[in-house]
Enzyme design. Structure first.
Site, PDB file in Angstrom:
ATOM      1  N   ARG A 294       1.977   8.344   9.203  1.00 35.01           N
ATOM      2  CA  ARG A 294       1.736   9.769   8.920  1.00 35.01           C
ATOM      3  C   ARG A 294       0.532  10.315   9.693  1.00 35.01           C
ATOM      4  NH1 ARG A 294       4.711   9.193   4.258  1.00 35.01           N
ATOM      5  NH2 ARG A 294       5.359  11.112   3.224  1.00 35.01           N
TER       6      ARG A 294
ATOM      7  N   HIS B 160      12.218   5.553  13.460  1.00 40.93           N
ATOM      8  CA  HIS B 160      12.087   5.714  12.006  1.00 40.93           C
ATOM      9  C   HIS B 160      12.754   7.035  11.595  1.00 40.93           C
ATOM     10  CE1 HIS B 160      10.130   6.205   8.103  1.00 40.93           C
ATOM     11  NE2 HIS B 160       9.669   4.959   8.200  1.00 40.93           N
TER      12      HIS B 160
ATOM     13  N   HIS C 242       5.568   5.109  13.175  1.00 42.27           N
ATOM     14  CA  HIS C 242       5.960   5.992  12.064  1.00 42.27           C
ATOM     15  C   HIS C 242       4.800   6.502  11.219  1.00 42.27           C
ATOM     16  CE1 HIS C 242       5.417   2.177   9.896  1.00 42.27           C
ATOM     17  NE2 HIS C 242       5.181   2.934   8.842  1.00 42.27           N
TER      18      HIS C 242
ATOM     19  N   GLU D   3      -2.200   5.157   2.916  1.00 41.75           N
ATOM     20  CA  GLU D   3      -2.120   3.758   2.502  1.00 41.75           C
ATOM     21  C   GLU D   3      -3.470   3.162   2.115  1.00 41.75           C
ATOM     22  OE1 GLU D   3      -0.581   5.011   5.165  1.00 41.75           O
ATOM     23  OE2 GLU D   3       1.537   4.766   4.705  1.00 41.75           O
TER      24      GLU D   3
ATOM     25  N   GLU E 193      -0.246  -8.938  -1.561  1.00 40.23           N
ATOM     26  CA  GLU E 193      -0.912  -8.426  -0.347  1.00 40.23           C
ATOM     27  C   GLU E 193      -2.127  -7.559  -0.740  1.00 40.23           C
ATOM     28  OE1 GLU E 193       0.502  -5.357   2.728  1.00 40.23           O
ATOM     29  OE2 GLU E 193       1.332  -7.195   3.527  1.00 40.23           O
TER      30      GLU E 193
ATOM     31  N   ASP F   1       0.797  -1.227   0.000  1.00 39.90           N
ATOM     32  CA  ASP F   1       0.000   0.000   0.000  1.00 39.90           C
ATOM     33  C   ASP F   1       0.827   1.274   0.000  1.00 39.90           C
ATOM     34  OD1 ASP F   1       1.094   0.059   2.517  1.00 39.90           O
ATOM     35  OD2 ASP F   1      -0.709  -0.666   3.529  1.00 39.90           O
TER      36      ASP F   1
HETATM   37  C1  UD1 Z   1       6.607   4.913   3.893  1.00 39.30           C
HETATM   38  C2  UD1 Z   1       5.248   4.481   3.349  1.00 39.30           C
HETATM   39  C3  UD1 Z   1       4.444   3.775   4.419  1.00 39.30           C
HETATM   40  C4  UD1 Z   1       5.232   2.645   5.057  1.00 39.30           C
HETATM   41  C5  UD1 Z   1       6.581   3.172   5.532  1.00 39.30           C
HETATM   42  C6  UD1 Z   1       7.423   2.024   6.023  1.00 39.30           C
HETATM   43  C7  UD1 Z   1       4.100   5.890   1.684  1.00 39.30           C
HETATM   44  C8  UD1 Z   1       3.286   7.099   1.476  1.00 39.30           C
HETATM   45  N1  UD1 Z   1       4.484   5.660   2.948  1.00 39.30           N
HETATM   46  O1  UD1 Z   1       6.379   5.900   4.887  1.00 39.30           O
HETATM   47  O2  UD1 Z   1       3.267   3.224   3.855  1.00 39.30           O
HETATM   48  O3  UD1 Z   1       4.527   2.132   6.148  1.00 39.30           O
HETATM   49  O4  UD1 Z   1       7.258   3.786   4.427  1.00 39.30           O
HETATM   50  O5  UD1 Z   1       8.486   2.458   6.827  1.00 39.30           O
HETATM   51  O6  UD1 Z   1       4.368   5.167   0.777  1.00 39.30           O
HETATM   52  N2  UD1 Z   1      13.918   8.469   5.390  1.00 39.30           N
HETATM   53  C9  UD1 Z   1      15.303   8.379   5.427  1.00 39.30           C
HETATM   54  N3  UD1 Z   1      15.884   7.177   5.118  1.00 39.30           N
HETATM   55  C10 UD1 Z   1      15.171   6.067   4.799  1.00 39.30           C
HETATM   56  C11 UD1 Z   1      13.757   6.157   4.782  1.00 39.30           C
HETATM   57  C12 UD1 Z   1      13.139   7.367   5.068  1.00 39.30           C
HETATM   58  O7  UD1 Z   1      15.980   9.343   5.718  1.00 39.30           O
HETATM   59  O8  UD1 Z   1      15.764   5.011   4.536  1.00 39.30           O
HETATM   60  C13 UD1 Z   1      13.266   9.767   5.710  1.00 39.30           C
HETATM   61  C14 UD1 Z   1      13.436  10.788   4.581  1.00 39.30           C
HETATM   62  O9  UD1 Z   1      13.590  12.078   5.124  1.00 39.30           O
HETATM   63  C15 UD1 Z   1      12.098  10.659   3.833  1.00 39.30           C
HETATM   64  C16 UD1 Z   1      11.153  10.448   4.984  1.00 39.30           C
HETATM   65  O10 UD1 Z   1      11.862   9.589   5.895  1.00 39.30           O
HETATM   66  O11 UD1 Z   1      11.793  11.802   3.073  1.00 39.30           O
HETATM   67  C17 UD1 Z   1       9.801   9.883   4.645  1.00 39.30           C
HETATM   68  O12 UD1 Z   1       9.896   8.706   3.841  1.00 39.30           O
HETATM   69  P1  UD1 Z   1       8.571   8.207   3.058  1.00 39.30           P
HETATM   70  O13 UD1 Z   1       8.876   6.938   2.333  1.00 39.30           O
HETATM   71  O14 UD1 Z   1       7.997   9.311   2.249  1.00 39.30           O
HETATM   72  O15 UD1 Z   1       7.526   7.971   4.226  1.00 39.30           O
HETATM   73  P2  UD1 Z   1       7.498   6.901   5.376  1.00 39.30           P
HETATM   74  O16 UD1 Z   1       6.938   7.595   6.557  1.00 39.30           O
HETATM   75  O17 UD1 Z   1       8.804   6.240   5.483  1.00 39.30           O
HETATM   76  N1  UDP Z   2      11.656  -3.758  10.774  1.00 39.15           N
HETATM   77  C1  UDP Z   2      13.044  -3.880  10.715  1.00 39.15           C
HETATM   78  N2  UDP Z   2      13.816  -3.052  11.499  1.00 39.15           N
HETATM   79  C2  UDP Z   2      13.279  -2.140  12.340  1.00 39.15           C
HETATM   80  C3  UDP Z   2      11.861  -2.021  12.392  1.00 39.15           C
HETATM   81  C4  UDP Z   2      11.074  -2.835  11.583  1.00 39.15           C
HETATM   82  O1  UDP Z   2      13.579  -4.713   9.977  1.00 39.15           O
HETATM   83  O2  UDP Z   2      14.026  -1.423  13.032  1.00 39.15           O
HETATM   84  C5  UDP Z   2      10.828  -4.613   9.894  1.00 39.15           C
HETATM   85  C6  UDP Z   2       9.692  -5.360  10.573  1.00 39.15           C
HETATM   86  O3  UDP Z   2      10.123  -6.622  11.033  1.00 39.15           O
HETATM   87  C7  UDP Z   2       8.649  -5.463   9.471  1.00 39.15           C
HETATM   88  C8  UDP Z   2       8.895  -4.235   8.627  1.00 39.15           C
HETATM   89  O4  UDP Z   2      10.182  -3.748   8.982  1.00 39.15           O
HETATM   90  O5  UDP Z   2       8.850  -6.594   8.645  1.00 39.15           O
HETATM   91  C9  UDP Z   2       7.836  -3.200   8.916  1.00 39.15           C
HETATM   92  O6  UDP Z   2       8.180  -1.988   8.352  1.00 39.15           O
HETATM   93  P1  UDP Z   2       7.455  -0.650   8.739  1.00 39.15           P
HETATM   94  O7  UDP Z   2       6.900  -0.751  10.103  1.00 39.15           O
HETATM   95  O8  UDP Z   2       8.435   0.439   8.451  1.00 39.15           O
HETATM   96  O9  UDP Z   2       6.305  -0.535   7.644  1.00 39.15           O
HETATM   97  P2  UDP Z   2       4.787  -1.044   7.576  1.00 39.15           P
HETATM   98  O10 UDP Z   2       4.785  -2.510   7.718  1.00 39.15           O
HETATM   99  O11 UDP Z   2       4.040  -0.334   8.654  1.00 39.15           O
HETATM  100  O12 UDP Z   2       4.332  -0.578   6.237  1.00 39.15           O
END
Ligand code: UD1
Ligand code: UDP
Length: 368
Positions: free
Chosen positions: A209, A240, A207, A130, A116, A94
């Site tokens: 939004r 996160h 984490h 999502e 999924e 999602d």
């Molecule tokens: C995204 C997904 C969410 C998922 C989550 C898993 C969307 C809209 N959101 O949210 O569904 O649950 O990932 O974790 O698709 N950043 C870093 N390094 C990284 C990753 C993120 O610095 O490796 C920071 C950056 O500043 C980035 C911000 O996090 O701009 C947001 O990342 P983004 O993928 O837009 O949103 P998530 O909250 O991570």
């Molecule tokens: N996870 C990980 N390291 C961490 C936190 C989570 O490997 O420090 C793994 C966790 O086991 C799961 C996945 O990341 O499989 C979940 O990711 P996240 O919570 O970021 O996204 P969501 O599932 O909510 O989309």
């Protein structure tokens, strides 16, 4: 037949890993595309599963917004799909990567397989974005890989033809079973020095939004209160990297004794940490699916969940983001042994570790 697989974030990488490994094992023609919507958290997972993508769109920007992710994925994946001409594109879950990549495939008349499929809250703003992403992806999809019968029913209720839906289990269980290692020993501080027998460790992940601002402040304040009022409790929170999360976490939890704010963890130690924790507090989707297999009670820090199976199995409770409710529910599990035992039974409503194999078998049979 050529199968393209696209993913961009930590959870998608974990949930696509077994599919990529199965394609490699069977030596099928395939191409792995990463959008790198996440950078460091994606690279961690590519390393652990030893996946080398053919294309890395490298789109992540600091504190990116949804417009950036959507347009960057659409624009950057177009030439790759035009060049590779896959017979099917697999997207997962999602995220905005999944939705935008699915949209690009649809524009190019490339069939889409959705891994999924069928999870729903029917609340457009929760989880945001999502729920909309997954509903929109359904509209673009040709092959719906539903993890459970409940997810299949949701799709049928939306008019998807039953013959296009396949119940495969969730590939997260494939990944979990590939990685779980009861002999694993933590290499780094602070985990190395924590006594998981004498201390009761609460693992937190947060984490989402829609939880930014007040809900997240409530969650972190509740966690702080639980640590401050229970001398044998330690809180571990791999924070996160989203700046909105970091700011609030540092403000409320930084410097509090027995609270450990750490970097996002590699998958192997994280699975081990879930396994050793006393209790898990999370707003994550994937963690809700993994914890029941490990027999760990989970309090879900959200108003809604698209994963009711763990709640029905009795291992998860939806507590929302109200500070008092989080405190009272967690405190009961800390103080009341019977209540704790009732939630710690092992259950696995999400799969048997063979989902990727099923998905590939179905694609080989159905994609023309
Ligand atoms: C995204 C997904 C969410 C998922 C989550 C898993 C969307 C809209 N959101 O949210 O569904 O649950 O990932 O974790 O698709 N950043 C870093 N390094 C990284 C990753 C993120 O610095 O490796 C920071 C950056 O500043 C980035 C911000 O996090 O701009 C947001 O990342 P983004 O993928 O837009 O949103 P998530 O909250 O991570
Ligand atoms: N996870 C990980 N390291 C961490 C936190 C989570 O490997 O420090 C793994 C966790 O086991 C799961 C996945 O990341 O499989 C979940 O990711 P996240 O919570 O970021 O996204 P969501 O599932 O909510 O989309």
């Amino acid at each position: 037949m050529k199968i393209a697989v696209v993913f961009g974030t930590r959870p998608e990488a974990i949930k696509m890993a077994s599919i990529v490994k199965e394609l490699e094992r069977r030596k099928l023609d395939h191409v792995v595309i990463v959008t790198a919507q996440h950078r460091e958290m994606l690279d961690q997972k590519l390393d652990v599963f030893k996946i080398v993508p053919a294309y890395d769109l490298d789109i992540m920007q600091h504190n990116q917004d949804l417009f950036h992710v959507t347009t960057a994925v659409l624009n950057e994946i177009k030439p790759v799909l035009l060049k590779e001409k896959p017979d099917v594109l697999l997207v997962q879950g999602d995220t905005t990567t999944s939705f935008a990549a699915g949209l690009a495939a649809f524009y190019l008349k490339i069939p889409v397989g959705h891994v999924e499929a069928g999870l729903r809250t029917w609340n457009k703003t929760n989880p945001f974005p999502e729920e909309a992403n997954r509903q929109l992806t359904t509209r673009l999809t040709d092959f719906h890989f539903a993890p459970t019968e409940w997810a299949k029913k949701n799709l049928i209720n939306e008019g998807i033809k039953p013959e296009d839906i396949f119940v495969t289990g969730n590939t997260v269980i494939d990944a979990l079973l590939m990685i779980v290692d009861p002999m694993y020993k933590f290499q780094d501080e602070p985990l190395k020095s924590i006594d998981f027998i004498k201390r009761r460790v609460i693992l937190l992940t947060s984490h989402r939004r829609e939880n930014f601002g007040e809900p997240m402040t409530n969650i972190f304040s509740a966690c702080r209160h639980l640590v401050e009022t229970n001398p044998d409790v330690e809180l571990i929170y791999p924070v996160h990297p989203n700046p909105n999360v970091q700011k609030t976490a540092n403000k409320i939890l930084s410097g509090v004794p027995r609270v450990h704010l750490i970097e996002p963890m590699e998958y192997r130690p994280f699975v081990q940490l879930m396994n050793k924790a006393y209790l898990i507090l999370t707003d994550s989707g994937g963690v809700q699916e993994e914890a029941p297999t490990l027999g760990k009670p989970v309090l879900v820090l959200r108003k809604t969940t698209e994963r009711p199976e763990a709640i029905d199995a009795g291992t998860a409770k939806l507590v929302g983001t109200d500070k008092d409710k989080i405190i009272s529910t967690a405190q009961r599990l800390i103080s009341d042994k019977q209540a704790y035992l009732e939630m710690s039974t092992k259950a696995n409503p999400y799969g048997d570790g063979k989902s990727a194999k099923r998905i590939i078998d179905i694609l080989l049979e159905k994609v023309k």
